[in-house]
Design a protein around this motif. Structure first.
Motif, PDB file in Angstrom:
ATOM      1  N   SER A 294      24.977  -3.862  66.330  1.00 22.00           N
ATOM      2  CA  SER A 294      24.854  -3.440  67.725  1.00 22.00           C
ATOM      3  C   SER A 294      24.358  -2.003  67.796  1.00 22.00           C
ATOM      4  O   SER A 294      24.465  -1.237  66.827  1.00 22.00           O
ATOM      5  CB  SER A 294      26.205  -3.549  68.435  1.00 22.00           C
ATOM      6  OG  SER A 294      27.106  -2.586  67.922  1.00 22.00           O
ATOM      7  N   LEU A 295      23.804  -1.638  68.950  1.00 27.79           N
ATOM      8  CA  LEU A 295      23.371  -0.249  69.165  1.00 27.79           C
ATOM      9  C   LEU A 295      24.553   0.692  69.046  1.00 27.79           C
ATOM     10  O   LEU A 295      24.412   1.830  68.584  1.00 27.79           O
ATOM     11  CB  LEU A 295      22.716  -0.125  70.548  1.00 27.79           C
ATOM     12  CG  LEU A 295      22.259   1.274  70.958  1.00 27.79           C
ATOM     13  CD1 LEU A 295      21.237   1.837  69.979  1.00 27.79           C
ATOM     14  CD2 LEU A 295      21.672   1.256  72.366  1.00 27.79           C
ATOM     15  N   ASP A 296      25.729   0.217  69.421  1.00 22.68           N
ATOM     16  CA  ASP A 296      26.939   1.022  69.306  1.00 22.68           C
ATOM     17  C   ASP A 296      27.177   1.423  67.847  1.00 22.68           C
ATOM     18  O   ASP A 296      27.450   2.588  67.538  1.00 22.68           O
ATOM     19  CB  ASP A 296      28.132   0.225  69.846  1.00 22.68           C
ATOM     20  CG  ASP A 296      29.342   1.102  70.101  1.00 22.68           C
ATOM     21  OD1 ASP A 296      29.172   2.212  70.635  1.00 22.68           O
ATOM     22  OD2 ASP A 296      30.467   0.683  69.773  1.00 22.68           O
ATOM     23  N   ASP A 297      27.072   0.448  66.935  1.00 21.68           N
ATOM     24  CA  ASP A 297      27.248   0.736  65.507  1.00 21.68           C
ATOM     25  C   ASP A 297      26.111   1.605  64.976  1.00 21.68           C
ATOM     26  O   ASP A 297      26.320   2.468  64.115  1.00 21.68           O
ATOM     27  CB  ASP A 297      27.309  -0.575  64.709  1.00 21.68           C
ATOM     28  CG  ASP A 297      28.557  -1.383  65.017  1.00 21.68           C
ATOM     29  OD1 ASP A 297      29.584  -0.767  65.378  1.00 21.68           O
ATOM     30  OD2 ASP A 297      28.512  -2.622  64.918  1.00 21.68           O
ATOM     31  N   THR A 298      24.914   1.364  65.489  1.00 22.58           N
ATOM     32  CA  THR A 298      23.764   2.165  65.057  1.00 22.58           C
ATOM     33  C   THR A 298      23.950   3.637  65.408  1.00 22.58           C
ATOM     34  O   THR A 298      23.669   4.528  64.599  1.00 22.58           O
ATOM     35  CB  THR A 298      22.468   1.642  65.708  1.00 22.58           C
ATOM     36  OG1 THR A 298      22.246   0.293  65.301  1.00 22.58           O
ATOM     37  CG2 THR A 298      21.267   2.490  65.301  1.00 22.58           C
ATOM     38  N   LEU A 299      24.447   3.907  66.615  1.00 25.43           N
ATOM     39  CA  LEU A 299      24.647   5.300  67.037  1.00 25.43           C
ATOM     40  C   LEU A 299      25.704   5.995  66.195  1.00 25.43           C
ATOM     41  O   LEU A 299      25.621   7.208  65.957  1.00 25.43           O
ATOM     42  CB  LEU A 299      25.033   5.347  68.522  1.00 25.43           C
ATOM     43  CG  LEU A 299      23.924   4.949  69.502  1.00 25.43           C
ATOM     44  CD1 LEU A 299      24.436   4.975  70.935  1.00 25.43           C
ATOM     45  CD2 LEU A 299      22.717   5.865  69.358  1.00 25.43           C
ATOM     46  N   ILE A 300      26.691   5.243  65.728  1.00 26.31           N
ATOM     47  CA  ILE A 300      27.698   5.822  64.823  1.00 26.31           C
ATOM     48  C   ILE A 300      27.022   6.259  63.528  1.00 26.31           C
ATOM     49  O   ILE A 300      27.292   7.353  63.002  1.00 26.31           O
ATOM     50  CB  ILE A 300      28.820   4.797  64.543  1.00 26.31           C
ATOM     51  CG1 ILE A 300      29.633   4.539  65.812  1.00 26.31           C
ATOM     52  CG2 ILE A 300      29.737   5.299  63.425  1.00 26.31           C
ATOM     53  CD1 ILE A 300      30.663   3.451  65.676  1.00 26.31           C
TER      54      ILE A 300
ATOM     55  N   ARG B  94      23.934  -6.455  84.782  1.00 28.54           N
ATOM     56  CA  ARG B  94      25.235  -5.983  85.266  1.00 28.54           C
ATOM     57  C   ARG B  94      26.228  -5.590  84.168  1.00 28.54           C
ATOM     58  O   ARG B  94      27.336  -5.150  84.479  1.00 28.54           O
ATOM     59  CB  ARG B  94      25.891  -7.005  86.191  1.00 28.54           C
ATOM     60  CG  ARG B  94      25.102  -7.309  87.454  1.00 28.54           C
ATOM     61  CD  ARG B  94      25.963  -7.930  88.525  1.00 28.54           C
ATOM     62  NE  ARG B  94      26.503  -9.233  88.145  1.00 28.54           N
ATOM     63  CZ  ARG B  94      27.268  -9.971  88.948  1.00 28.54           C
ATOM     64  NH1 ARG B  94      27.583  -9.522  90.146  1.00 28.54           N
ATOM     65  NH2 ARG B  94      27.714 -11.151  88.543  1.00 28.54           N
ATOM     66  N   ASP B  95      25.848  -5.712  82.912  1.00 27.22           N
ATOM     67  CA  ASP B  95      26.766  -5.284  81.843  1.00 27.22           C
ATOM     68  C   ASP B  95      25.995  -4.684  80.675  1.00 27.22           C
ATOM     69  O   ASP B  95      26.275  -4.978  79.506  1.00 27.22           O
ATOM     70  CB  ASP B  95      27.603  -6.477  81.363  1.00 27.22           C
ATOM     71  CG  ASP B  95      28.844  -6.021  80.582  1.00 27.22           C
ATOM     72  OD1 ASP B  95      29.265  -4.866  80.764  1.00 27.22           O
ATOM     73  OD2 ASP B  95      29.370  -6.832  79.792  1.00 27.22           O
ATOM     74  N   LEU B  96      25.032  -3.832  81.000  1.00 27.37           N
ATOM     75  CA  LEU B  96      24.250  -3.168  79.958  1.00 27.37           C
ATOM     76  C   LEU B  96      25.092  -2.077  79.303  1.00 27.37           C
ATOM     77  O   LEU B  96      25.630  -1.198  79.982  1.00 27.37           O
ATOM     78  CB  LEU B  96      22.989  -2.555  80.556  1.00 27.37           C
ATOM     79  CG  LEU B  96      21.907  -3.551  80.991  1.00 27.37           C
ATOM     80  CD1 LEU B  96      20.805  -2.825  81.758  1.00 27.37           C
ATOM     81  CD2 LEU B  96      21.345  -4.294  79.791  1.00 27.37           C
ATOM     82  N   LYS B  97      25.197  -2.132  78.002  1.00 28.54           N
ATOM     83  CA  LYS B  97      25.942  -1.148  77.210  1.00 28.54           C
ATOM     84  C   LYS B  97      25.511  -1.281  75.757  1.00 28.54           C
ATOM     85  O   LYS B  97      24.941  -2.315  75.358  1.00 28.54           O
ATOM     86  CB  LYS B  97      27.448  -1.370  77.350  1.00 28.54           C
ATOM     87  CG  LYS B  97      27.922  -2.766  76.973  1.00 28.54           C
ATOM     88  CD  LYS B  97      29.420  -2.906  77.212  1.00 28.54           C
ATOM     89  CE  LYS B  97      29.890  -4.342  76.904  1.00 28.54           C
ATOM     90  NZ  LYS B  97      31.331  -4.494  77.158  1.00 28.54           N
ATOM     91  N   PRO B  98      25.753  -0.264  74.928  1.00 27.80           N
ATOM     92  CA  PRO B  98      25.314  -0.317  73.523  1.00 27.80           C
ATOM     93  C   PRO B  98      25.840  -1.529  72.755  1.00 27.80           C
ATOM     94  O   PRO B  98      25.165  -2.033  71.864  1.00 27.80           O
ATOM     95  CB  PRO B  98      25.860   0.995  72.944  1.00 27.80           C
ATOM     96  CG  PRO B  98      25.894   1.928  74.112  1.00 27.80           C
ATOM     97  CD  PRO B  98      26.276   1.059  75.284  1.00 27.80           C
ATOM     98  N   GLU B  99      27.048  -2.009  73.105  1.00 24.41           N
ATOM     99  CA  GLU B  99      27.600  -3.164  72.405  1.00 24.41           C
ATOM    100  C   GLU B  99      26.795  -4.438  72.670  1.00 24.41           C
ATOM    101  O   GLU B  99      26.843  -5.375  71.861  1.00 24.41           O
ATOM    102  CB  GLU B  99      29.053  -3.386  72.837  1.00 24.41           C
ATOM    103  CG  GLU B  99      30.000  -2.292  72.365  1.00 24.41           C
ATOM    104  CD  GLU B  99      31.413  -2.510  72.863  1.00 24.41           C
ATOM    105  OE1 GLU B  99      31.675  -3.557  73.477  1.00 24.41           O
ATOM    106  OE2 GLU B  99      32.254  -1.627  72.647  1.00 24.41           O
ATOM    107  N   ASN B 100      26.080  -4.482  73.779  1.00 22.91           N
ATOM    108  CA  ASN B 100      25.303  -5.676  74.137  1.00 22.91           C
ATOM    109  C   ASN B 100      23.827  -5.552  73.761  1.00 22.91           C
ATOM    110  O   ASN B 100      23.008  -6.342  74.211  1.00 22.91           O
ATOM    111  CB  ASN B 100      25.432  -5.960  75.634  1.00 22.91           C
ATOM    112  CG  ASN B 100      26.800  -6.507  75.984  1.00 22.91           C
ATOM    113  OD1 ASN B 100      27.521  -6.996  75.122  1.00 22.91           O
ATOM    114  ND2 ASN B 100      27.170  -6.413  77.254  1.00 22.91           N
TER     115      ASN B 100
ATOM    116  N   THR C 155      22.700  12.191  73.104  1.00 22.54           N
ATOM    117  CA  THR C 155      23.784  13.143  72.820  1.00 22.54           C
ATOM    118  C   THR C 155      24.778  12.638  71.775  1.00 22.54           C
ATOM    119  O   THR C 155      25.448  13.433  71.123  1.00 22.54           O
ATOM    120  CB  THR C 155      24.573  13.469  74.096  1.00 22.54           C
ATOM    121  OG1 THR C 155      25.254  12.287  74.556  1.00 22.54           O
ATOM    122  CG2 THR C 155      23.637  13.962  75.193  1.00 22.54           C
ATOM    123  N   GLY C 156      24.911  11.322  71.641  1.00 17.95           N
ATOM    124  CA  GLY C 156      25.919  10.769  70.753  1.00 17.95           C
ATOM    125  C   GLY C 156      27.279  10.627  71.399  1.00 17.95           C
ATOM    126  O   GLY C 156      28.240  10.194  70.765  1.00 17.95           O
TER     127      GLY C 156
END
Length: 499
Positions: A141-147, A183-189, A274-275
Motif C-alpha cells: 500500500s501507499l501507506d507502507d511505501t511512505l514508511i 469517498r474513501d481515498l487514503k494511502p491504505e487504499n 511531508t511524511g
C-alpha cells in the motif's frame, strides 16, 4: 452434414466457454472412448464440464480479515490464475451491507482503467458467502511505501512520488467522468505494484451520482438500484476521518460530489510530501471535528525531500479549501498542475512574484542558460584578453618613444630643444600611465610614474642651466608627487633644494 455437426460442436463449446478453459475441454474429449456414440459422448462431457464449473475456484490462503469478511487468494481453475477475493460473512449481515458489497463489485467492475483494480467476478460460494474476485496486485500500500520513504529517503525522489500521485489523479478523474465518487481515498487504499503500477482499491463506499442510466452509455455507471431506492441516511458519517472532506465529516452525504474526492487527494498529497498526516487528532471525534472545519496541521517548510516548493504548497492549499468551489474543479486540473510543476512550468494555483518567475524560467531552461552563460564567458574572456594585450602593446610603444625622446634631450646641445623633448617624453610617460591605469595594478603603474619623475629630473637640470626658477619649482613639485619615499635615492639634491 459435416458442416451441421461442426456448427453443433461450436454451440456446445460456446455454451461452456465461460465456465471451462479450451485446453481442459479438449483434454476431456481426447480421453473419451471413441467407440461410444456422439450423443453419449456429448452427455458425458457435459457432466464433466459441470463438475469442473462447480469447482471453478480453490482457496490458496487468507491474506486479510476484518469484521465483516476476509480477503483470500483463490485459484481460478478454468483460467489457471490467482485472484484476490473479498468474502463477506453470511452471519449477522444487514441488507444495507449486502447491497453495498454487491454494488462495490458492480461499480468497480465497470470502471475499466489501468489504475483501477479490475473486478473479475461477483457471486455466491457453496457456503453462501457473497464474494468479489479481482486482480491480485503484488505489492504494498501507499501507506507502507511512505514508511519506507521516511526510513530511506535517498532511494526516492520528489518526481518519483509525484508520478504515483498523478496516476491516482487520472484514475479518479476517470471515475468522476463515469459519475462515481470514491469517498474513501487514503494511502491504505492505494496499491503500488511490484512492477510500478498504481492501483486505486476498495470502492466499498463509492457513490454513483445519479442512477438508472443505460449501461452502454460511456459517461455513466449503473447498479441494480435506482435513484430514490437505497440511500445512506443523511447525517451519517462514512469514510476515514483523517482523509474526509469538511462536507463529508459533517455528514452531508447527499451533498458529496467530486469536490470531496479532490479534497481527499489534497490530504494524501500533503502526506506524500511531508511524511505526516494533515489531520492528526488524538481520537476519532477530534479528527472528525478538525476535518469538518478543514483545520489542517500547518504545512512545514521542509518535508521528505527537503524544502517544500512554493508550487506544491499552493497545490495542497487549493485542494483543501473549506469552500468546495475554491478547490480544483476536476482531478484532471489537479493533475495538470502537478505535471506543470514536474515540467518546471507555471502552476496555476501559485501566485508568482517577478523573482519567482525568473527563478522558474532559470530552472526550466537550465541547460540553455548554462550554454549561453558559458558562451558569453568565453567571449568576454577573449575580449578581456585581447583588450589587455592591446593596452600593453600601446603602452610599450608610448614608453619606448618617451625613452627615445628623453635620450635625445640628454644629447642635444640646444637647451630649448632639450626642454621640448623632455616635455614630450613626460607627456608620453603620462599617456602610458593613463592607458594602463587600473585600480587593481597600482604597483605596476608606479613604474610609469618613476619614468615620468626621471623626465622631470632632466627637466629640472635643463632649467637649472638657464636659471629658470619657476620651471625648477614645477619639476620639484611634480617629482615629489610622483615618487615614493623609497624612490628618493639619487634625487635628494633636487627634492631638498630650497628656493
Amino acid at each position: 452434414m459435416t458442416e451441421n455437426r461442426n456448427r453443433q460442436n461450436m454451440k456446445t463449446i460456446d455454451g461452456f466457454a465461460e465456465d471451462i478453459s479450451l485446453s481442459s475441454f479438449f483434454t476431456l474429449l481426447d480421453n473419451e472412448d471413441k467407440s461410444i456414440s456422439a450423443l453419449e459422448k456429448q452427455k458425458h462431457t457435459t457432466r464433466k464440464i459441470t463438475k469442473m464449473n462447480n469447482e471453478k475456484y480453490s482457496e490458496l490462503q487468507e491474506i486479510g480479515r476484518g469484521g465483516m469478511g476476509r480477503v483470500v487468494l483463490w485459484k481460478d481453475n478454468n483460467l489457471q490464475r490467482v485472484v484476490a477475493t473479498k468474502l463477506l460473512h453470511n452471519k449477522n449481515i444487514s441488507n444495507e451491507v449486502l447491497q453495498r458489497f454487491f454494488e462495490e463489485g458492480q461499480i468497480a467492475g465497470q470502471l475499466e482503467h489501468p489504475n483501477i483494480v479490475p473486478i473479475h467476478d461477483v457471486g455466491v460460494n457453496k457456503q453462501g458467502n457473497l464474494y468479489i474476485t479481482m486482480k491480485y496486485v503484488k505489492g504494498e500500500s501507499l501507506d507502507d511505501t511512505l514508511i519506507k520513504v521516511k526510513e530511506n529517503p535517498q532511494d526516492w525522489s520528489m518526481s518519483k512520488i509525484l508520478q504515483i500521485f498523478l496516476s491516482m489523479c487520472y484514475a479518479i478523474e476517470y471515475a468522476h467522468s463515469k459519475k462515481v465518487i470514491h469517498r474513501d481515498l487514503k494511502p491504505e487504499n492505494i496499491m503500488i505494484g511490484k512492477f510500478g503500477e498504481t492501483m486505486v482499491m476498495d470502492w466499498g463506499i463509492a457513490k454513483v451520482i445519479g442512477q438508472g442510466q443505460d449501461i452502454i452509455q460511456e459517461e455513466s455507471i449503473s447498479t441494480l438500484r435506482s435513484e430514490g431506492g437505497f440511500l445512506t441516511m443523511t447525517g451519517k458519517i462514512i469514510g476515514t476521518p483523517q482523509y474526509m472532506s469538511p462536507e463529508q465529516a459533517k455528514g452531508k452525504i447527499t451533498e458529496l460530489d467530486h469536490f470531496s474526492d479532490i479534497y481527499s487527494l489534497g490530504l494524501i498529497l500533503y502526506e506524500m510530501v511531508t511524511g505526516e498526516r494533515a489531520i492528526g487528532g488524538k481520537n476519532i471525534i477530534m479528527a472528525v471535528l478538525q476535518a469538518s472545519k478543514a483545520q489542517l496541521e500547518p504545512l512545514p517548510s521542509s518535508g521528505l525531500f527537503g524544502k517544500i516548493p512554493k508550487e506544491l504548497s499552493a497545490i495542497i492549499n487549493k485542494c483543501t479549501q473549506l469552500e468546495k468551489e475554491s478547490r480544483y474543479h476536476s482531478a484532471r486540473e489537479l493533475a495538470e498542475d502537478i505535471q506543470n510543476f514536474l515540467d518546471n512550468k507555471e502552476v496555476k494555483a501559485c501566485n508568482y512574484k517577478l523573482v519567482d518567475k525568473i527563478k522558474r524560467i532559470c530552472r526550466k531552461n537550465r541547460k540553455e542558460i548554462l550554454l549561453v552563460a558559458s558562451t558569453v564567458l568565453v567571449v568576454v574572456s577573449c575580449f578581456i584578453g585581447w583588450y589587455s594585450w592591446n593596452k600593453r602593446r600601446i603602452t610599450a610603444v608610448l614608453v619606448e618613444n618617451a625613452h627615445h625622446l628623453l635620450q635625445e634631450a640628454q644629447t642635444k646641445s640646444n637647451p630649448k630643444r632639450q626642454k621640448e623633448n623632455v616635455l614630450k617624453s613626460i607627456d608620453g610617460y603620462r599617456q602610458a600611465y593613463e592607458t594602463m591605469k587600473c585600480p587593481l595594478c597600482k604597483d605596476h603603474l608606479h613604474e610609469y610614474q618613476v619614468y615620468e619623475a626621471q623626465a622631470w629630473a632632466e627637466f629640472f637640470r635643463q632649467s637649472e642651466k638657464v636659471n629658470d626658477i619657476s620651471s625648477m619649482k614645477l619639476a620639484q613639485k611634480q617629482m615629489k608627487h610622483l615618487l615614493r619615499l623609497e624612490d628618493h635615492h639619487g634625487y635628494e639634491d633636487i627634492l631638498k633644494k630650497e628656493f
